[in-house]
Design a protein around this motif. Structure first.
Motif, PDB file in Angstrom:
ATOM      1  N   LYS A 167       0.706  -1.157   0.009  1.00 51.72           N
ATOM      2  CA  LYS A 167       0.028  -0.105   0.231  1.00 51.72           C
ATOM      3  C   LYS A 167       0.836   1.277  -0.080  1.00 51.72           C
ATOM      4  O   LYS A 167       0.685   2.168  -0.627  1.00 51.72           O
ATOM      5  N   SER A 168       2.062   1.250   0.780  1.00 54.71           N
ATOM      6  CA  SER A 168       2.849   2.491   0.795  1.00 54.71           C
ATOM      7  C   SER A 168       3.239   2.434  -0.846  1.00 54.71           C
ATOM      8  O   SER A 168       3.592   3.790  -0.797  1.00 54.71           O
ATOM      9  N   ALA A 169       3.977   1.468  -1.280  1.00 57.59           N
ATOM     10  CA  ALA A 169       4.665   2.007  -2.711  1.00 57.59           C
ATOM     11  C   ALA A 169       3.477   2.237  -3.566  1.00 57.59           C
ATOM     12  O   ALA A 169       3.886   3.056  -4.223  1.00 57.59           O
ATOM     13  N   ARG A 170       2.251   1.795  -3.465  1.00 56.23           N
ATOM     14  CA  ARG A 170       1.115   2.216  -4.412  1.00 56.23           C
ATOM     15  C   ARG A 170       0.801   3.760  -3.980  1.00 56.23           C
ATOM     16  O   ARG A 170       0.713   4.588  -5.044  1.00 56.23           O
ATOM     17  N   SER A 171       0.754   3.948  -2.809  1.00 54.67           N
ATOM     18  CA  SER A 171       0.774   5.682  -2.512  1.00 54.67           C
ATOM     19  C   SER A 171       1.770   6.407  -2.989  1.00 54.67           C
ATOM     20  O   SER A 171       1.261   7.677  -3.324  1.00 54.67           O
ATOM     21  N   LEU A 172       2.821   6.031  -3.024  1.00 47.38           N
ATOM     22  CA  LEU A 172       4.044   6.695  -3.634  1.00 47.38           C
ATOM     23  C   LEU A 172       4.115   6.607  -5.170  1.00 47.38           C
ATOM     24  O   LEU A 172       4.744   7.456  -5.717  1.00 47.38           O
ATOM     25  N   GLY A 173       2.950   6.057  -5.833  1.00 43.87           N
ATOM     26  CA  GLY A 173       2.873   6.352  -7.235  1.00 43.87           C
ATOM     27  C   GLY A 173       3.762   5.034  -7.962  1.00 43.87           C
ATOM     28  O   GLY A 173       3.627   5.067  -9.312  1.00 43.87           O
ATOM     29  N   PHE A 174       3.998   4.053  -7.185  1.00 42.75           N
ATOM     30  CA  PHE A 174       4.540   2.806  -8.063  1.00 42.75           C
ATOM     31  C   PHE A 174       3.264   2.053  -8.807  1.00 42.75           C
ATOM     32  O   PHE A 174       2.466   1.859  -8.279  1.00 42.75           O
ATOM     33  N   GLY A 175       3.863   1.539  -9.921  1.00 44.08           N
ATOM     34  CA  GLY A 175       3.020   0.865 -10.660  1.00 44.08           C
ATOM     35  C   GLY A 175       2.809  -0.697 -10.052  1.00 44.08           C
ATOM     36  O   GLY A 175       3.763  -1.098  -9.347  1.00 44.08           O
ATOM     37  N   SER A 176       2.211  -1.651 -10.614  1.00 41.46           N
ATOM     38  CA  SER A 176       1.809  -2.716 -10.518  1.00 41.46           C
ATOM     39  C   SER A 176       3.131  -3.595 -10.785  1.00 41.46           C
ATOM     40  O   SER A 176       3.800  -4.343  -9.828  1.00 41.46           O
ATOM     41  N   ALA A 177       4.061  -3.367 -11.727  1.00 40.05           N
ATOM     42  CA  ALA A 177       5.303  -3.888 -12.164  1.00 40.05           C
ATOM     43  C   ALA A 177       6.196  -3.476 -11.062  1.00 40.05           C
ATOM     44  O   ALA A 177       7.255  -4.313 -10.672  1.00 40.05           O
ATOM     45  N   ALA A 178       6.254  -2.181 -10.758  1.00 44.13           N
ATOM     46  CA  ALA A 178       7.267  -1.685  -9.825  1.00 44.13           C
ATOM     47  C   ALA A 178       7.204  -2.256  -8.493  1.00 44.13           C
ATOM     48  O   ALA A 178       8.081  -2.677  -7.651  1.00 44.13           O
ATOM     49  N   VAL A 179       5.761  -2.255  -8.124  1.00 48.17           N
ATOM     50  CA  VAL A 179       5.625  -2.910  -6.621  1.00 48.17           C
ATOM     51  C   VAL A 179       6.203  -4.281  -6.699  1.00 48.17           C
ATOM     52  O   VAL A 179       6.716  -4.830  -5.623  1.00 48.17           O
ATOM     53  N   PHE A 180       5.852  -4.932  -7.852  1.00 45.06           N
ATOM     54  CA  PHE A 180       6.033  -6.444  -7.719  1.00 45.06           C
ATOM     55  C   PHE A 180       7.821  -6.651  -7.805  1.00 45.06           C
ATOM     56  O   PHE A 180       8.166  -7.491  -6.896  1.00 45.06           O
ATOM     57  N   GLY A 181       8.297  -5.720  -8.675  1.00 46.77           N
ATOM     58  CA  GLY A 181      10.037  -6.037  -8.689  1.00 46.77           C
ATOM     59  C   GLY A 181      10.408  -5.448  -7.468  1.00 46.77           C
ATOM     60  O   GLY A 181      11.638  -6.041  -7.150  1.00 46.77           O
ATOM     61  N   LYS A 182      10.066  -4.518  -6.728  1.00 47.95           N
ATOM     62  CA  LYS A 182      11.088  -3.665  -5.705  1.00 47.95           C
ATOM     63  C   LYS A 182      10.351  -4.020  -4.488  1.00 47.95           C
ATOM     64  O   LYS A 182      11.347  -3.983  -3.419  1.00 47.95           O
ATOM     65  N   ILE A 183       9.122  -4.582  -4.417  1.00 46.93           N
ATOM     66  CA  ILE A 183       8.657  -4.945  -2.884  1.00 46.93           C
ATOM     67  C   ILE A 183       8.493  -6.319  -3.056  1.00 46.93           C
ATOM     68  O   ILE A 183       8.858  -7.232  -1.817  1.00 46.93           O
ATOM     69  N   VAL A 184       7.741  -6.843  -3.812  1.00 45.39           N
ATOM     70  CA  VAL A 184       7.255  -8.550  -3.504  1.00 45.39           C
ATOM     71  C   VAL A 184       8.509  -9.313  -3.791  1.00 45.39           C
ATOM     72  O   VAL A 184       8.639 -10.155  -3.169  1.00 45.39           O
ATOM     73  N   LEU A 185       9.174  -9.202  -4.800  1.00 47.13           N
ATOM     74  CA  LEU A 185      10.149 -10.304  -4.994  1.00 47.13           C
ATOM     75  C   LEU A 185      11.426 -10.212  -3.966  1.00 47.13           C
ATOM     76  O   LEU A 185      11.608 -11.317  -3.574  1.00 47.13           O
ATOM     77  N   PRO A 186      11.924  -8.970  -3.421  1.00 49.27           N
ATOM     78  CA  PRO A 186      13.010  -8.951  -2.589  1.00 49.27           C
ATOM     79  C   PRO A 186      12.177  -9.598  -1.366  1.00 49.27           C
ATOM     80  O   PRO A 186      12.871 -10.364  -0.536  1.00 49.27           O
ATOM     81  N   ALA A 187      11.057  -9.189  -0.836  1.00 49.38           N
ATOM     82  CA  ALA A 187      10.524  -9.823   0.339  1.00 49.38           C
ATOM     83  C   ALA A 187      10.150 -11.180   0.392  1.00 49.38           C
ATOM     84  O   ALA A 187      10.124 -12.095   1.544  1.00 49.38           O
ATOM     85  N   SER A 188      10.032 -11.788  -0.975  1.00 51.06           N
ATOM     86  CA  SER A 188       9.781 -13.397  -1.044  1.00 51.06           C
ATOM     87  C   SER A 188      11.025 -14.036  -0.906  1.00 51.06           C
ATOM     88  O   SER A 188      10.871 -15.327  -0.770  1.00 51.06           O
TER      89      SER A 188
END
Length: 265
Positions: A167-188
């Motif tokens: 949610k924080s990433a989306r509120s900063l204007g990150f798109g779906s691909a950016a959220v996936f690449g910068k947030i989801v992948l490293p956390a996984s």
């Protein structure tokens, strides 16, 4: 003079801590080896069926010196690594897709539930019937066994990423691909590597069983042939080699995980 010696003290202290930790970790293994050596020598177990560990070690070196060990180890490594690599190429992308896209989850999960509850070893006769006794059936069985722990852990890793981070990433204007690449992948990464390590252990288990059917080389073949020829020390030498191979796999994967997870520290 004191200033030049001071920087070495933390290093020496850290070395001492590591040595003490290694000594504590080795106690159980050394105790197990001592019991293994002692039990057949005092007659609690027939040494024909359980030779002392020292005899197994001598046999291991004999197999290593005459090349049998390396030939069979090489054949097993080639099969295990091939099946393991193919499983990763299938399971990691598929798990990311299923975990991230709800439509893919709804479409594929029922089918996956059917197959993931089927034991790989139970399908060994099916793989042999369909693909023959050659390398294809053995590697395919390893792929089947390795896919599930990696796939399920990857799906779980994507689904359990902290929603607040997304949610924080989306509120900063990150798109779906950016959220996936910068947030989801490293956390996984940690959870995915848990599945990868489980798959590595499973690949060794399935490999040995597969090599006991129609193989002409491999650690499973070595163990099976030693059993039939009543070369019991050779059989245990093969089992020890499989254990060492599994430990090496796990350490290598742990080192890769630490490198990829360096950002968390």
């Amino acid at each position: 003079m004191a200033d030049t010696l001071t920087p070495t003290r933390p290093a020496a202290r850290a070395t001492g801590v590591r040595l003490a930790r290694a000594a504590r970790s080795s106690v159980a293994i050394l105790a197990f080896l001592a019991v293994w050596e002692l039990v057949p020598r005092i007659g609690l177990v027939d040494s024909i069926f359980l030779p002392p560990v020292s005899r197994v070690v001598v046999t291991w070196f004999e197999l290593a010196l005459d090349g049998q060990l390396w030939q069979n180890l090489g054949a097993s490594l080639a099969r295990a690594l091939a099946g393991f690599a193919i499983a990763l190429l299938i399971a990691v992308p598929l798990g990311l897709v299923i975990g991230w896209y709800r439509a893919a989850d709804q479409l594929l999960t029922p089918l996956l539930e059917v197959f993931r509850n089927t034991a790989a070893l139970a399908l060994l006769p099916v793989f042999v019937l369909l693909l023959g006794l050659g390398e294809t059936s053995k590697i395919s069985l390893i792929v089947f066994a390795c896919v599930w722990p990696v796939l399920l852990n990857t799906i779980s890793a994507v689904r359990t990423v902290d929603p607040l981070l997304i949610k924080s990433a989306r509120s900063l204007g990150f798109g779906s691909a950016a959220v996936f690449g910068k947030i989801v992948l490293p956390a996984s990464v940690p959870t995915v590597f848990t599945g990868i390590r489980l798959a590595a252990a499973g690949s060794i288990l399935v490999l040995v069983a597969a090599e006991m059917v129609g193989a002409k080389a491999g650690l499973g073949y070595l163990i099976n042939a030693a059993q039939y020829n009543f070369e019991v020390p050779q059989m245990y030498a093969g089992i020890v080699t499989i254990s060492l191979l599994g430990i090496a796999f796990n350490h290598a994967l742990t080192a890769v995980e630490r490198r990829l997870s360096r950002w968390r520290s």
